[in-house]
Design a protein around this motif. Sequence first.
Motif, PDB file in Angstrom:
ATOM      1  N   SER A 111       8.550  -6.913 -16.101  1.00 34.13           N
ATOM      2  CA  SER A 111       9.279  -8.345 -16.028  1.00 34.13           C
ATOM      3  C   SER A 111       7.252  -8.887 -15.740  1.00 34.13           C
ATOM      4  CB  SER A 111       9.716  -9.058 -15.526  1.00 34.13           C
ATOM      5  OG  SER A 111      11.094  -9.037 -15.401  1.00 34.13           O
ATOM      6  N   GLY A 112       6.257  -7.821 -15.900  1.00 33.87           N
ATOM      7  CA  GLY A 112       4.841  -8.400 -15.130  1.00 33.87           C
ATOM      8  C   GLY A 112       4.523  -7.364 -14.328  1.00 33.87           C
ATOM      9  N   GLY A 113       3.623  -7.639 -13.546  1.00 30.86           N
ATOM     10  CA  GLY A 113       3.059  -7.149 -12.808  1.00 30.86           C
ATOM     11  C   GLY A 113       4.174  -6.425 -11.453  1.00 30.86           C
ATOM     12  N   ASN A 114       3.559  -5.914 -10.551  1.00 36.46           N
ATOM     13  CA  ASN A 114       4.203  -5.184  -9.110  1.00 36.46           C
ATOM     14  C   ASN A 114       4.205  -6.430  -8.419  1.00 36.46           C
ATOM     15  OD1 ASN A 114       4.900  -4.105  -6.456  1.00 36.46           O
ATOM     16  ND2 ASN A 114       5.272  -2.398  -8.220  1.00 36.46           N
ATOM     17  N   THR A 115       4.976  -6.938  -7.679  1.00 38.37           N
ATOM     18  CA  THR A 115       5.300  -7.802  -6.908  1.00 38.37           C
ATOM     19  C   THR A 115       6.229  -7.439  -6.047  1.00 38.37           C
ATOM     20  OG1 THR A 115       7.055  -8.792  -8.748  1.00 38.37           O
ATOM     21  CG2 THR A 115       5.093  -9.965  -8.959  1.00 38.37           C
ATOM     22  N   ALA A 116       5.476  -6.872  -4.750  1.00 40.16           N
ATOM     23  CA  ALA A 116       6.040  -6.407  -3.474  1.00 40.16           C
ATOM     24  C   ALA A 116       5.447  -7.175  -3.092  1.00 40.16           C
ATOM     25  CB  ALA A 116       5.718  -4.737  -3.135  1.00 40.16           C
ATOM     26  N   GLU A 117       6.676  -7.337  -1.431  1.00 34.48           N
ATOM     27  CA  GLU A 117       5.997  -7.425   0.023  1.00 34.48           C
ATOM     28  C   GLU A 117       6.082  -7.032   1.312  1.00 34.48           C
ATOM     29  OE1 GLU A 117       8.205 -10.976   2.883  1.00 34.48           O
ATOM     30  OE2 GLU A 117       9.242 -11.301   0.543  1.00 34.48           O
ATOM     31  N   ILE A 118       5.176  -6.738   1.479  1.00 34.94           N
ATOM     32  CA  ILE A 118       5.028  -5.751   2.549  1.00 34.94           C
ATOM     33  C   ILE A 118       4.401  -6.070   4.045  1.00 34.94           C
ATOM     34  CG2 ILE A 118       4.323  -3.279   3.168  1.00 34.94           C
ATOM     35  CD1 ILE A 118       4.488  -2.837   0.530  1.00 34.94           C
ATOM     36  N   HIS A 119       5.293  -5.508   4.749  1.00 43.14           N
ATOM     37  CA  HIS A 119       5.282  -5.807   6.205  1.00 43.14           C
ATOM     38  C   HIS A 119       5.451  -4.835   6.938  1.00 43.14           C
ATOM     39  CE1 HIS A 119       6.501  -9.913   5.394  1.00 43.14           C
ATOM     40  NE2 HIS A 119       7.624  -9.302   4.635  1.00 43.14           N
TER      41      HIS A 119
ATOM     42  N   SER B 286       6.013  -2.319  19.347  1.00 47.53           N
ATOM     43  CA  SER B 286       5.112  -3.691  19.976  1.00 47.53           C
ATOM     44  C   SER B 286       5.975  -4.655  19.328  1.00 47.53           C
ATOM     45  CB  SER B 286       4.586  -3.951  21.041  1.00 47.53           C
ATOM     46  OG  SER B 286       2.971  -4.290  20.065  1.00 47.53           O
ATOM     47  N   ASN B 287       6.694  -4.600  18.185  1.00 49.06           N
ATOM     48  CA  ASN B 287       7.017  -5.861  16.804  1.00 49.06           C
ATOM     49  C   ASN B 287       5.820  -6.311  16.576  1.00 49.06           C
ATOM     50  OD1 ASN B 287       8.751  -6.519  15.408  1.00 49.06           O
ATOM     51  ND2 ASN B 287       9.346  -8.314  17.038  1.00 49.06           N
ATOM     52  N   LYS B 288       4.390  -5.990  17.464  1.00 51.64           N
ATOM     53  CA  LYS B 288       3.321  -6.559  16.518  1.00 51.64           C
ATOM     54  C   LYS B 288       2.624  -7.003  15.179  1.00 51.64           C
ATOM     55  CE  LYS B 288      -1.404  -7.276  18.092  1.00 51.64           C
ATOM     56  NZ  LYS B 288      -2.669  -7.163  18.651  1.00 51.64           N
ATOM     57  N   SER B 289       3.068  -7.850  14.478  1.00 48.60           N
ATOM     58  CA  SER B 289       2.210  -7.507  13.402  1.00 48.60           C
ATOM     59  C   SER B 289       1.452  -7.184  12.687  1.00 48.60           C
ATOM     60  CB  SER B 289       2.546  -9.028  12.216  1.00 48.60           C
ATOM     61  OG  SER B 289       2.395  -9.005  11.322  1.00 48.60           O
ATOM     62  N   VAL B 290       0.418  -6.083  11.980  1.00 48.09           N
ATOM     63  CA  VAL B 290      -0.369  -5.493  11.869  1.00 48.09           C
ATOM     64  C   VAL B 290      -1.152  -6.038  10.687  1.00 48.09           C
ATOM     65  CG1 VAL B 290      -1.474  -3.288  10.976  1.00 48.09           C
ATOM     66  CG2 VAL B 290       0.488  -3.105  12.335  1.00 48.09           C
ATOM     67  N   THR B 291      -0.004  -6.733   9.081  1.00 50.62           N
ATOM     68  CA  THR B 291      -0.144  -7.105   7.960  1.00 50.62           C
ATOM     69  C   THR B 291       0.714  -7.455   7.351  1.00 50.62           C
ATOM     70  OG1 THR B 291      -1.724  -6.711   5.638  1.00 50.62           O
ATOM     71  CG2 THR B 291      -0.644  -4.881   6.359  1.00 50.62           C
ATOM     72  N   ASP B 292       0.593  -8.484   6.460  1.00 45.82           N
ATOM     73  CA  ASP B 292       2.292  -9.104   5.649  1.00 45.82           C
ATOM     74  C   ASP B 292       0.982  -9.154   4.368  1.00 45.82           C
ATOM     75  OD1 ASP B 292       3.917  -9.456   7.603  1.00 45.82           O
ATOM     76  OD2 ASP B 292       2.910 -11.105   8.649  1.00 45.82           O
ATOM     77  N   GLU B 293       2.104  -8.619   3.283  1.00 45.85           N
ATOM     78  CA  GLU B 293       1.098  -8.496   2.160  1.00 45.85           C
ATOM     79  C   GLU B 293       2.197  -9.107   0.937  1.00 45.85           C
ATOM     80  OE1 GLU B 293      -1.855  -7.623   0.852  1.00 45.85           O
ATOM     81  OE2 GLU B 293      -2.771  -7.938   3.103  1.00 45.85           O
ATOM     82  N   TYR B 294       2.190 -10.067   0.126  1.00 40.88           N
ATOM     83  CA  TYR B 294       1.845 -10.241  -0.800  1.00 40.88           C
ATOM     84  C   TYR B 294       2.146  -9.814  -2.291  1.00 40.88           C
ATOM     85  CZ  TYR B 294       5.244 -12.810   2.471  1.00 40.88           C
ATOM     86  OH  TYR B 294       6.328 -13.531   3.493  1.00 40.88           O
ATOM     87  N   TRP B 295       2.071  -8.848  -3.200  1.00 40.46           N
ATOM     88  CA  TRP B 295       1.093  -8.438  -4.229  1.00 40.46           C
ATOM     89  C   TRP B 295       1.577  -9.496  -5.273  1.00 40.46           C
ATOM     90  CZ3 TRP B 295       2.536  -2.399  -4.003  1.00 40.46           C
ATOM     91  CH2 TRP B 295       1.947  -1.805  -3.107  1.00 40.46           C
ATOM     92  N   ASN B 296       0.749  -9.601  -6.336  1.00 43.46           N
ATOM     93  CA  ASN B 296       0.972 -10.934  -6.879  1.00 43.46           C
ATOM     94  C   ASN B 296       0.001 -10.861  -8.197  1.00 43.46           C
ATOM     95  OD1 ASN B 296       1.282 -13.351  -8.493  1.00 43.46           O
ATOM     96  ND2 ASN B 296      -0.289 -13.939  -7.684  1.00 43.46           N
ATOM     97  N   ASN B 297       1.565  -9.881  -9.127  1.00 49.12           N
ATOM     98  CA  ASN B 297       1.235  -8.817 -10.273  1.00 49.12           C
ATOM     99  C   ASN B 297       0.509  -7.799 -10.918  1.00 49.12           C
ATOM    100  OD1 ASN B 297       3.027 -10.728 -11.974  1.00 49.12           O
ATOM    101  ND2 ASN B 297       1.520 -11.578 -12.892  1.00 49.12           N
ATOM    102  N   LEU B 298       0.700  -6.858  -9.938  1.00 49.31           N
ATOM    103  CA  LEU B 298      -0.236  -5.581  -9.441  1.00 49.31           C
ATOM    104  C   LEU B 298      -0.265  -4.753 -10.809  1.00 49.31           C
ATOM    105  CD1 LEU B 298      -0.732  -5.044  -5.602  1.00 49.31           C
ATOM    106  CD2 LEU B 298      -1.917  -6.328  -7.208  1.00 49.31           C
ATOM    107  N   ALA B 299      -1.224  -3.906 -11.284  1.00 53.08           N
ATOM    108  CA  ALA B 299      -0.948  -3.184 -12.485  1.00 53.08           C
ATOM    109  C   ALA B 299      -0.681  -1.824 -12.127  1.00 53.08           C
ATOM    110  CB  ALA B 299      -2.131  -2.975 -13.430  1.00 53.08           C
ATOM    111  N   LEU B 300       0.225  -0.764 -12.877  1.00 52.45           N
ATOM    112  CA  LEU B 300       0.759  -0.223 -12.724  1.00 52.45           C
ATOM    113  C   LEU B 300      -0.804   1.474 -11.521  1.00 52.45           C
ATOM    114  CD1 LEU B 300       2.250   2.275 -12.145  1.00 52.45           C
ATOM    115  CD2 LEU B 300       1.384   3.010 -14.628  1.00 52.45           C
TER     116      LEU B 300
END
Length: 239
Positions: free
Chosen positions: A201-209, A214-228
């Motif tokens: 349907s388009g680009g890659n739209t992954a959500e990555i945490h 220690s349950n501390k967030s390192v990064t939170d990513e929302y990929w918006n239409n990433l190409a192959l």
Amino acid sequence: MKRILFFIFMISLGSNAFGQIDLNTKFKPIKIKNVKPKKEVPPPANLPKLDIPKIVAPNVFKETNIYGTKPQVNNSFEIGTAENHFSMTPTDKYKHKLGDVYQEKMTQDLDKTMVREGLKEDSSLLDRADRYLGDFKTKSNELVVKYRDYIQIDGDLINVYLNDQLIQSRLYLYSNLHEFKIPLTTGLNKIEFVVASQGTSGGNTAEIHVIDGSNKSVTDEYWNNLALGTKIKLIVIKE
């Protein structure tokens, strides 16, 4: 008797006197001069002949259409005729013109806005730029990675590398969060997420945490239409 005769004589004498009055009116007649008639000048011989149609007055008693035109038969309300265009549906003379142009443009603008805000996938606006998320420090022995497809489940896949070694191959992005763990070694740990498929349907739209021990967030990513083949990299330093 003598008086009567005298009276008649006087009346007759007076009427003769009035009848002989001369007003001495002098009448002088106007003398008519001899006027010579003008000679008729013939028209020039080289004048073009004008073809003037004969004008015939119409007979209004037999023909009411004095202009000679044939009126067209109005059968727009006759059902079953070949020329019938009668419809109960109202027509719009601007149909498929101005309104459609604005509607199409509004749809395109809305689609672009939804793609830009991460609400829709569109292969025409693929993001092909690799990115570096930065350096992070932790004392944990491992990281927890949670991932999913946050828009449409259409076959998006990712690969995960640790220090240039493939540790997760073709992870399928579902609608619910799935997770895996990355073991860390003391010092520098280079982690790369690579788009293995952008779906249908388009680009890659992954959500990555990425979360440390220690349950501390390192990064939170929302990929918006990433190409192959697009890469997302971060460095985690274990102290």
